[in-house]
Design an enzyme around this catalytic site. Sequence first.
Site, PDB file in Angstrom:
ATOM      1  N   HIS A 457       0.536   3.896  -0.384  1.00 13.54           N
ATOM      2  CA  HIS A 457       1.431   4.977   0.031  1.00 13.54           C
ATOM      3  C   HIS A 457       1.761   5.891  -1.148  1.00 13.54           C
ATOM      4  O   HIS A 457       1.612   7.121  -1.064  1.00 13.54           O
ATOM      5  CB  HIS A 457       2.719   4.370   0.614  1.00 13.54           C
ATOM      6  CG  HIS A 457       3.721   5.377   1.083  1.00 13.54           C
ATOM      7  ND1 HIS A 457       3.860   5.731   2.400  1.00 13.54           N
ATOM      8  CD2 HIS A 457       4.640   6.110   0.400  1.00 13.54           C
ATOM      9  CE1 HIS A 457       4.817   6.639   2.521  1.00 13.54           C
ATOM     10  NE2 HIS A 457       5.314   6.887   1.313  1.00 13.54           N
ATOM     11  N   GLU A 458       2.202   5.298  -2.253  1.00 11.71           N
ATOM     12  CA  GLU A 458       2.589   6.113  -3.415  1.00 11.71           C
ATOM     13  C   GLU A 458       1.376   6.810  -4.038  1.00 11.71           C
ATOM     14  O   GLU A 458       1.489   7.932  -4.534  1.00 11.71           O
ATOM     15  CB  GLU A 458       3.303   5.251  -4.462  1.00 11.71           C
ATOM     16  CG  GLU A 458       4.613   4.633  -3.970  1.00 11.71           C
ATOM     17  CD  GLU A 458       5.610   5.664  -3.456  1.00 11.71           C
ATOM     18  OE1 GLU A 458       5.607   6.810  -3.940  1.00 11.71           O
ATOM     19  OE2 GLU A 458       6.394   5.324  -2.548  1.00 11.71           O
ATOM     20  N   HIS A 461       0.799  10.112  -2.420  1.00 18.58           N
ATOM     21  CA  HIS A 461       1.591  11.192  -3.010  1.00 18.58           C
ATOM     22  C   HIS A 461       0.923  11.712  -4.292  1.00 18.58           C
ATOM     23  O   HIS A 461       0.860  12.922  -4.532  1.00 18.58           O
ATOM     24  CB  HIS A 461       2.997  10.690  -3.348  1.00 18.58           C
ATOM     25  CG  HIS A 461       3.896  10.522  -2.169  1.00 18.58           C
ATOM     26  ND1 HIS A 461       4.092  11.507  -1.235  1.00 18.58           N
ATOM     27  CD2 HIS A 461       4.678   9.467  -1.782  1.00 18.58           C
ATOM     28  CE1 HIS A 461       4.957  11.082  -0.319  1.00 18.58           C
ATOM     29  NE2 HIS A 461       5.314   9.842  -0.625  1.00 18.58           N
ATOM     30  N   HIS A 464      -1.970  13.924  -3.591  1.00 17.46           N
ATOM     31  CA  HIS A 464      -1.489  15.233  -3.126  1.00 17.46           C
ATOM     32  C   HIS A 464      -1.201  16.129  -4.331  1.00 17.46           C
ATOM     33  O   HIS A 464      -1.544  17.323  -4.340  1.00 17.46           O
ATOM     34  CB  HIS A 464      -0.229  15.029  -2.280  1.00 17.46           C
ATOM     35  CG  HIS A 464       0.071  16.160  -1.350  1.00 17.46           C
ATOM     36  ND1 HIS A 464       1.168  16.165  -0.521  1.00 17.46           N
ATOM     37  CD2 HIS A 464      -0.564  17.333  -1.113  1.00 17.46           C
ATOM     38  CE1 HIS A 464       1.188  17.278   0.192  1.00 17.46           C
ATOM     39  NE2 HIS A 464       0.149  17.999  -0.153  1.00 17.46           N
TER      40      HIS A 464
END
Length: 678
Positions: A457-458, A461, A464
């Site tokens: 999940h991290e 980020h 991105h």
Amino acid sequence: MNRVLSCKLYQIFCIRRGLSTHFSHWTTLGKTFNQRPMKDDSKTSPKKGLFNVPELDGYDGFFTLKEQCIIATEALMHEITDLKRNPDFIRLAHPSQSYTQAAEQACGAVSGLVERLNTDKRLYDALHKVVNLGDKHSTNVTDDHVAKLFLFDFEQSGIHLPENLRNHVVLLNDQILRLGQQFVSQAAHPRIVPKSVIPEHVQHLFPPEGNNVVINGLNVDSPNSIAREVSYKIYLCSDHLQDETLKELLKSRHELAVTCGFETYAERALRGSMLDTPRMVTDFLNHLSSDLKRSAEDDFNLMLNIKKGERGEGFLAAWDVPYYTQKYKKAMLNVSASDFSPYFSLGACMEGLNTIFKNLYGITLEANPVSADEVWVTDVYKLAVIHETEGILGYIYCDFYERIGKPNQDCHFTIRGGRNLNGQYQQPVVVLMLNLPLPRWSTPTLLTPSMVDNLFHEMGHAMHSMLGRTEYQHVTGTRCSTDLAEVPSVLMEYFARDPRILKTFARHFQTNEPMPDNMLELLCASKNVFMASEMQMQVFYSMVDQHFHNGYPLKGNSMEVLANVQNNYYSLPYVPNTAWHLRFTHLVGYGAKYYSYLVSTALASWIWHACFDQNPLCRVQGERYRRNFLAHGGGKPPWALISDFLQREPSPAMLAGSLVSEVENKRERLDVYIRKSK
């Protein structure tokens, strides 16, 4: 030297016992993350400073940067946010009080400067003229979009108002900040109650304090149903002081919104989002609530049957849900989470991420040496993100290990955003912060399945940020609307639960054997358990948030609002005299936006099924996703970004329908697995 010697001794130890070492079969990346970071401590190496910023070779460098920022701002006021090095992260994460205090002062000074600029009427008038009449220089669609974002930021601060109201807005913002901090600090306070109010046969389950007992949580793992019930009713009982703090916070937010020209705080908070009006958010939640109801009730009936099988009778209450959810998962898996961990060493997981990124985007993660003064603690890795033809795209600092005083949260910090600068692209720098256990002398750090999900999940980020290619730093990477910012991170969770991906890296840290297929199937199936009831709870939380921010005063006190919403949007009834919302700190950070995670999940589902479901390592789709989604950051309106990329209109009904279809599909897969395993 000592660490290298320890590794050699461990290898000798394993060889003498006929064991495989966990260093021999990993790539360089895997080996790096399967042991603690090694620093370049050479005394001849020049000091580089935190994040390779020369001024930050000591804590007093924050004062130097602050002064540079102020001086440069006088000449380039519109680029203020490009000149700072995120002292906020250092304020939270650095173990040295000197650094945290210096960072806090610098953060306060720069925030004050930003606030002064946000109330500078000359800047607002000039920008307002450009947005409405055009600039003297030619602009493109991105320029115009970013200009409108800046204009809205100004107007959220009341810049267009008379001076007395502008001053009132400043006071309200200060008050909202103070009340939010107060609410969060009070939310975790334990309850200390006389022993006499606790049934005697469960008093021993709570920490004593004289003639009292301390209840510091919900005790959701306790097999004793009375202990769970007592914990729920006492820990979540109403607190007058906290309720007053929430009331003042909601009142101040509403007053701020009305002063700045909005009908409600929700209207102000949602402007520019994927769902950019309270009506759209409410429609989305109502569609989702209606369509989920039957499946959620099926989940709760299954939990009730498990409880009856265990106790012979009874009803299902709110305090039972976490306990029977985990009990069912354990019974279905017939193994504990720790049985999976040997296949998920940190090094193996990093190799898995590297495989995904190399196949999708043509990039690799390369561990770089780190000098001692470049990082805030010794146990930090530095990754260069390298494209096969474009070279270095940016850097990720990995602060992965737990330590005393470290915030207990997994998060992503932007230290320096990407942007075009003098014909070149400024390389982004980010920090990923997790709380993993340190590797032991004989084993690397081993992750539970939930830790793997959090890591992926991290890292979503981080990608991105790394793959954003925006003209302006103000809209780079994750700097976009809240209901869009979580899409890349939620999408990475799809990769973490796909057996085709897990097979590429889930290997035993000692033997290098892949995780057996039956364990893979078990693990992936377990992640589909009780999805409907979990999602219904998120709808309920989101609707409470909307009711709190869609007008003031509330229609009744906060507990009455809570009870009304729960009885309409959640299958289990409200428990009288409880007030879980007074411990719900997301009301501060996500006021009127808590629904965002549900929208992000729906959008991630669209992208997964459109691009990666057939082949999760497809380079063509990876490039398409990179160029048409990640690259834009917040430089394009979110609804336009999604509709252009997926050729679908992100209406509330379609987003809700996507989530319900996802729940139903995964329920069917789970049923097939259960029938097959019997």
